[in-house]
Design a protein around this motif. Structure first.
Motif, PDB file in Angstrom:
ATOM      1  N   UNK A 423       0.837  -1.209   0.000  1.00 33.28           N
ATOM      2  CA  UNK A 423       0.000   0.000   0.000  1.00 33.28           C
ATOM      3  C   UNK A 423       0.870   1.257   0.000  1.00 33.28           C
ATOM      4  N   UNK A 424       1.907   1.231   0.853  1.00 34.51           N
ATOM      5  CA  UNK A 424       2.767   2.415   0.958  1.00 34.51           C
ATOM      6  C   UNK A 424       3.421   2.724  -0.400  1.00 34.51           C
ATOM      7  N   UNK A 425       3.943   1.687  -1.017  1.00 35.79           N
ATOM      8  CA  UNK A 425       4.635   1.935  -2.283  1.00 35.79           C
ATOM      9  C   UNK A 425       3.670   2.372  -3.370  1.00 35.79           C
ATOM     10  N   UNK A 426       2.486   1.747  -3.367  1.00 33.69           N
ATOM     11  CA  UNK A 426       1.505   2.138  -4.389  1.00 33.69           C
ATOM     12  C   UNK A 426       1.044   3.565  -4.158  1.00 33.69           C
ATOM     13  N   UNK A 430       4.378   3.957  -7.005  1.00 29.85           N
ATOM     14  CA  UNK A 430       5.121   2.830  -7.592  1.00 29.85           C
ATOM     15  C   UNK A 430       4.159   1.757  -8.059  1.00 29.85           C
ATOM     16  N   UNK A 431       4.572   1.020  -9.065  1.00 25.11           N
ATOM     17  CA  UNK A 431       3.918  -0.249  -9.368  1.00 25.11           C
ATOM     18  C   UNK A 431       4.702  -1.269  -8.556  1.00 25.11           C
ATOM     19  N   UNK A 432       4.004  -1.938  -7.637  1.00 21.18           N
ATOM     20  CA  UNK A 432       4.707  -2.841  -6.710  1.00 21.18           C
ATOM     21  C   UNK A 432       4.160  -4.251  -6.811  1.00 21.18           C
ATOM     22  N   UNK A 433       5.056  -5.217  -6.869  1.00 22.49           N
ATOM     23  CA  UNK A 433       4.633  -6.614  -6.751  1.00 22.49           C
ATOM     24  C   UNK A 433       5.642  -7.420  -5.962  1.00 22.49           C
ATOM     25  N   UNK A 434       5.106  -8.261  -5.101  1.00 22.55           N
ATOM     26  CA  UNK A 434       5.968  -9.144  -4.321  1.00 22.55           C
ATOM     27  C   UNK A 434       5.779 -10.574  -4.780  1.00 22.55           C
TER      28      UNK A 434
END
Ligand SMILES: NC(=O)c1ccc[n+]([C@@H]2O[C@H](COP(=O)([O-])OP(=O)(O)OC[C@H]3O[C@@H](n4cnc5c(N)ncnc54)[C@H](O)[C@@H]3O)[C@@H](O)[C@H]2O)c1
Ligand SMILES: O=c1ccn([C@@H]2O[C@H](COP(=O)(O)OP(=O)(O)O[C@H]3O[C@H](CO)[C@@H](O)[C@H](O)[C@H]3O)[C@@H](O)[C@H]2O)c(=O)[nH]1
Length: 453
Positions: A423-426, A430-434
């Protein structure tokens, strides 16, 4: 008490230094003159938290010495540890040439009774071979000196090796003689301060215990990686699932972290060696075959995600990598997932700019391709089309994301260790994926491949 440790790598050096710290006189022997010369000059050939201080302290006290000739130091030694490498052969079996070379050297030089302890990870039956090789070498020189062999596998983890050695969960000792058992009990007495940690058993069971422990741990990781990938299809979050299952004390919360696959000098080779032992006896270890296959696939998962986001075209793209070592707090690059991922990136035409706090030197030795090694994490992301986090070093946990975003060409973060808050990165754009986190790309990727087929 006097002990000798043959092999001055991660295990041998930690063993030697920590035993010296309890007052034992320890001679560490290695055939690698470069290593021994470094150590004589109080410089360490490896990075391991807290080790340098212990080595220096004990060298100054005259309790820890280094050399290349076993024979020169044997006088008066009650215990001789064999802690040399047991690398995998082409068929996956453990190669015992170093262990048996040391056994021969012991047989050629032994003058008085000693307990010869196999600390290297070796298949069941190796201690018997060690015994036979020592006896054969003694026969050759026409001597018959009494000695015992024992198995004392090591369970330390790199990055926490000193701590693990000083406060072990357990000390496994396999013996077939009371005399050897008593010598080792005495040697390990200082490590029993608040509870007795020694587990005595027969030699074969001690040798097997080491492989079974590593196989079990590797299986946990592959299980979690498999679950994480499934989570992406069903829109579940592996971090929440991990918390949910880890709360059951029968499962426990440790070693349940999905990632980019296990690496290092132990799990990959030990799983292979155990599979080989099974095959040798006609008993296929199907679970471990799956553990290994899942791990190989897992090293490609983050790369596949990158392909998905960059429309299957990495030609000319600049990819930043944070973390090269197979795990944090070590400079060890053996079987590091970063090696596989960088190879795939370069093959696909991408440029790679990597930063690791400790492992850059080792990476330079192991990666032939043209990788740019940055001085810090910000230099690595400068102009990057994506950031891949491969090793969860503490210093990567709280970066200045605004600065990272300003520096990157495209704000794509692929987190191979699930250390960031999606959530923080989005929310920062950012586009974030783990790995196995919500809004998974694997499902979308598989679907798009299916649609295109
Ligand atoms: N690295 C770990 O975290 C770890 C933990 C537990 C067990 N083990 C096991 O312990 C063993 C050693 O692992 P490591 O990581 O310390 O290996 P390493 O490669 O770091 O060190 C092995 C050392 O043995 C030396 N050597 C080889 N042949 C020799 C000989 N004939 N005489 C003297 N020295 C010789 C090498 O020069 C090298 O310095 C392996 O069997 C491994 O599976 C490793
Ligand atoms: O939940 C986890 C835990 C570990 N790993 C990975 O597993 C690998 C191995 O990690 P770790 O076990 O911490 O390091 P090692 O130094 O390889 O230690 C293992 O191998 C040693 C050598 O046999 C044993 O002595 C140790 O007990 C055993 O933990 C690394 O790539 C980690 O990133 C995960 O992916 N998820």
């Amino acid at each position: 008490m006097k002990a000798i440790v043959v092999g001055t790598g991660y295990v041998g050096l930690v063993t030697g230094a920590c035993l010296a710290d309890t007052g034992v006189h320890v001679s560490c022997i290695d055939i690698d003159e470069r290593k021994i010369n470094m150590l004589k000059g109080e410089r360490l050939p490896i990075y391991e938290t807290g080790l340098e201080e212990i080595v220096r302290r004990n060298m100054k006290k005259g309790r820890l010495e280094f050399g290349t000739s076993l024979a020169e130091f044997l006088q008066g030694a009650e215990v001789i540890f064999i802690a040399v490498g047991t690398p995998p052969d082409e068929d996956g079996s453990a190669n015992l040439r170093h262990v048996l070379a040391v056994a021969t050297a012991i047989g050629e030089a032994l003058q008085d009774y000693a307990v010869v302890v196999t600390k290297s990870t070796v298949p069941v039956g190796t201690s018997a071979k060690v015994k036979a090789f020592i006896a054969a070498a003694m026969d050759k020189r026409g001597r018959k000196i009494s000695f015992d062999v024992a198995s004392n596998p090591e369970f330390l983890k790199e990055g926490a090796a000193v701590q693990d050695f000083l406060s072990p969960d357990r000390i496994v000792i396999g013996t077939d003689s009371m005399r050897a058992r008593n010598v080792l009990d005495q040697l390990y007495k200082p490590f029993q301060l608040n509870r007795y940690r020694i587990i005595h058993m027969d030699i074969a069971s001690a040798e097997m215990t080491k492989y079974a422990a590593n196989a079990m741990l590797a299986a946990r990781i592959s299980f979690m990686n498999d679950m994480a990938n499934l989570c992406e299809f069903v829109d579940a979050d592996i971090n929440q699932v991990r918390n949910g299952i880890g709360a059951d004390p029968r499962i426990g919360s440790k070693f349940l972290y999905p990632g980019v696959g296990y690496g290092g000098s132990c799990f990959p080779k030990d799983v292979k060696a155990l599979i080989h032992t099974g095959k040798y006896y006609g008993h296929r270890l199907r679970l471990l075959e799956a553990v290994e296959a899942i791990n190989e696939d897992q090293k490609q998962v983050l790369f596949k995600k990158l392909l998905y986001f960059l429309d299957n075209d990495l030609e000319g793209k600049q990819i930043a990598i944070w973390g090269l070592a197979f795990k944090p707090n070590t400079d060890d690059m053996r079987e590091a997932p970063a090696l596989t991922i960088i190879e795939a990136l370069i093959k696909a035409g991408a440029g790679v700019r990597a930063y690791d706090p400790m492992a850059t030197g080792e990476a330079r030795k192991q990666i032939a391709a043209d990788v740019i090694y940055a001085q810090n994490e910000y230099e690595a992301v400068d102009g990057a089309d994506a950031l891949m986090l491969l090793t969860e070093w503490p210093e990567f946990r709280l970066p200045d994301w605004k600065r990272v975003k300003r520096l990157m060409q495209l704000p794509l973060v692929l987190d191979g260790r699930n250390i960031y808050n999606p959530q923080q990165l989005r929310s920062l754009g950012f586009v974030y994926h783990g790995i196995g986190t919500k809004n998974g790309t694997l499902a979308a990727l598989e679907k798009s491949l299916y649609a295109g087929a």
